[in-house]
Write an enzyme that holds these catalytic residues in place. Sequence first.
Site, PDB file in Angstrom:
ATOM      1  N   GLU A  29      -1.397  -8.611   8.465  1.00 43.22           N
ATOM      2  CA  GLU A  29      -2.790  -8.919   8.775  1.00 43.22           C
ATOM      3  C   GLU A  29      -3.126 -10.347   8.344  1.00 43.22           C
ATOM      4  O   GLU A  29      -2.925 -10.720   7.191  1.00 43.22           O
ATOM      5  CB  GLU A  29      -3.716  -7.947   8.030  1.00 43.22           C
ATOM      6  CG  GLU A  29      -3.513  -6.498   8.421  1.00 43.22           C
ATOM      7  CD  GLU A  29      -4.252  -5.549   7.481  1.00 43.22           C
ATOM      8  OE1 GLU A  29      -5.097  -6.035   6.699  1.00 43.22           O
ATOM      9  OE2 GLU A  29      -3.969  -4.340   7.510  1.00 43.22           O
ATOM     10  N   GLU A  70      -2.172  -0.569   8.451  1.00 42.74           N
ATOM     11  CA  GLU A  70      -0.961  -0.606   7.632  1.00 42.74           C
ATOM     12  C   GLU A  70       0.137   0.284   8.190  1.00 42.74           C
ATOM     13  O   GLU A  70       1.326  -0.060   8.112  1.00 42.74           O
ATOM     14  CB  GLU A  70      -1.295  -0.193   6.191  1.00 42.74           C
ATOM     15  CG  GLU A  70      -2.066  -1.229   5.406  1.00 42.74           C
ATOM     16  CD  GLU A  70      -3.534  -1.321   5.804  1.00 42.74           C
ATOM     17  OE1 GLU A  70      -4.147  -2.378   5.561  1.00 42.74           O
ATOM     18  OE2 GLU A  70      -4.056  -0.326   6.365  1.00 42.74           O
ATOM     19  N   ALA A  94      -1.388  -4.067  -2.362  1.00 40.45           N
ATOM     20  CA  ALA A  94      -0.481  -2.943  -2.600  1.00 40.45           C
ATOM     21  C   ALA A  94      -1.217  -1.612  -2.588  1.00 40.45           C
ATOM     22  O   ALA A  94      -0.622  -0.566  -2.287  1.00 40.45           O
ATOM     23  CB  ALA A  94       0.232  -3.128  -3.935  1.00 40.45           C
ATOM     24  N   ILE A  97      -0.859   1.082   0.332  1.00 40.95           N
ATOM     25  CA  ILE A  97       0.368   1.784   0.719  1.00 40.95           C
ATOM     26  C   ILE A  97       0.101   3.226   1.131  1.00 40.95           C
ATOM     27  O   ILE A  97       0.855   3.794   1.915  1.00 40.95           O
ATOM     28  CB  ILE A  97       1.424   1.792  -0.408  1.00 40.95           C
ATOM     29  CG1 ILE A  97       0.911   2.521  -1.652  1.00 40.95           C
ATOM     30  CG2 ILE A  97       1.916   0.407  -0.724  1.00 40.95           C
ATOM     31  CD1 ILE A  97       1.996   2.886  -2.633  1.00 40.95           C
ATOM     32  N   HIS A 139      -8.483  -2.509  -5.174  1.00 36.35           N
ATOM     33  CA  HIS A 139      -7.726  -3.720  -4.848  1.00 36.35           C
ATOM     34  C   HIS A 139      -7.041  -4.326  -6.074  1.00 36.35           C
ATOM     35  O   HIS A 139      -6.756  -5.525  -6.092  1.00 36.35           O
ATOM     36  CB  HIS A 139      -8.641  -4.777  -4.223  1.00 36.35           C
ATOM     37  CG  HIS A 139      -9.261  -4.369  -2.927  1.00 36.35           C
ATOM     38  ND1 HIS A 139     -10.327  -3.519  -2.854  1.00 36.35           N
ATOM     39  CD2 HIS A 139      -8.941  -4.689  -1.649  1.00 36.35           C
ATOM     40  CE1 HIS A 139     -10.662  -3.329  -1.585  1.00 36.35           C
ATOM     41  NE2 HIS A 139      -9.838  -4.037  -0.829  1.00 36.35           N
TER      42      HIS A 139
END
Length: 337
Positions: A29, A70, A94, A97, A139
Site C-alpha cells: 500500500e 492485506e 505489523a 497481519i 498500530h
Amino acid sequence: MAKMMYRDAVVSTIAEEMERDENVVCLGEDIVGGMGTPGGPEAIGGIWSTSTGLFGKFGADRVIDTPISESAIMGAAAGLALSGKRPIAELMFADFIGVSLDQIWNQIAKFRYMFGGKTKCPAVIRMAYGAGYNAAAQHSQAVHQILTGMPGLKVVLPTTPADVKGLLRTAIRDDDPVIFLEHKALYGVSGEVPDDPDFMIPFGHARLSRAGQDVTIVSTGLLLGFCEAVADKLAAEGIGCDVIDLRTTSPLDEETILDSVEVTGRLVVVDEAPPRCSLGADICALVAEKAFASLKAPPLSVNPPHTPIPFARELESAYLPSIDKIEAAVRKVLGYR
C-alpha cells in the site's frame, strides 16, 4: 564504510537486489505514492519512506501500489513466489497481519512442506512494528512472538542499519518465506554500513553487543539500546553484562544464549511483547531446561503488562520496559541468594 539511516539501508538494499535480479518485485500500500503525493518518480515512497525512488528506477511492473487489502497483498506475494518471482511485500503496520493470517500462516509458511519440497516460496514480508511512537493500540504492537510460533517462517528483527543491510539481503536471496520486522522507532537511527554489495548476515547468528561475566541480557529491536545503556552503567560499577542481540527469532541462536549463561549463571530477557506466551518466556524456559545446572538465580523476563498499548505518551512510556526496569531486573538476579 558508509553511514546511513536505518530506513535508507532498507531502500538501498532493495534497490541493489532489484538491480541484481530482475525477478525481485515490490508490492504494498502506497509504496509508490503515500502521504497524499500524486505518485510517480517524485513520490516519497510510502509513509515510512522505505521505497523512495524505486518506482522511478524500476517502473510499475516491478514496484506495485496495491489496494488497501492485506489479504490481497499476501495472496499476490504467494502467487508471485510460486511463479518464480522474489516478491518483497510490505504490510504498512505489523498489527494488520490478522487480516492476512491465512495467506501467511496456512499458505506461504506451508507450501514447501505440503508439496514435498518440490516448490519454494521466496517471499519477503516486511512490516513496521513496535511502540514508542505514540501510535496507540492498533498500530504499536510487537507481533514477533505470534510469527515465531509458526513453523515454516523465518523471522528477522534487525536493530542496526548494518544488520538491516546484511539481513535483508539474506532474506531476499532466501528460498523460504521471511518475515522482516522493522521497528518504526529505529527508522531514523544512523550507523555505519559495509560497502560490500554482497554483504550478508546468516540467519540464526546473534550479535554480542556488550561482553561481561556476570549477567546475560537478551533482547532485540528498540529495547536493545536500553539494555546496552544498562550494561554501560553497570560496567562503571565493575559489573559485566553480556548483551545479546538476537537478530532472528526463527531460527533462534540457542548456542550463543546457552554459552553465555553457562559463564554468567544469570539471565534477563527483555521483550517488547506482552508476557504471556512471549519470546521472553520461551528463552527463559529454554535456559531452565538446557542450562539449569549453570544458573545462580531464576531467569527473569522484562515485558510490558498484559494490556493493550495505551495512546497517551506518559502511559505508553510507563507501559514499555525502561532502562530503570531493566536495571532493576539485572540487580535482582545479581542479588539472588
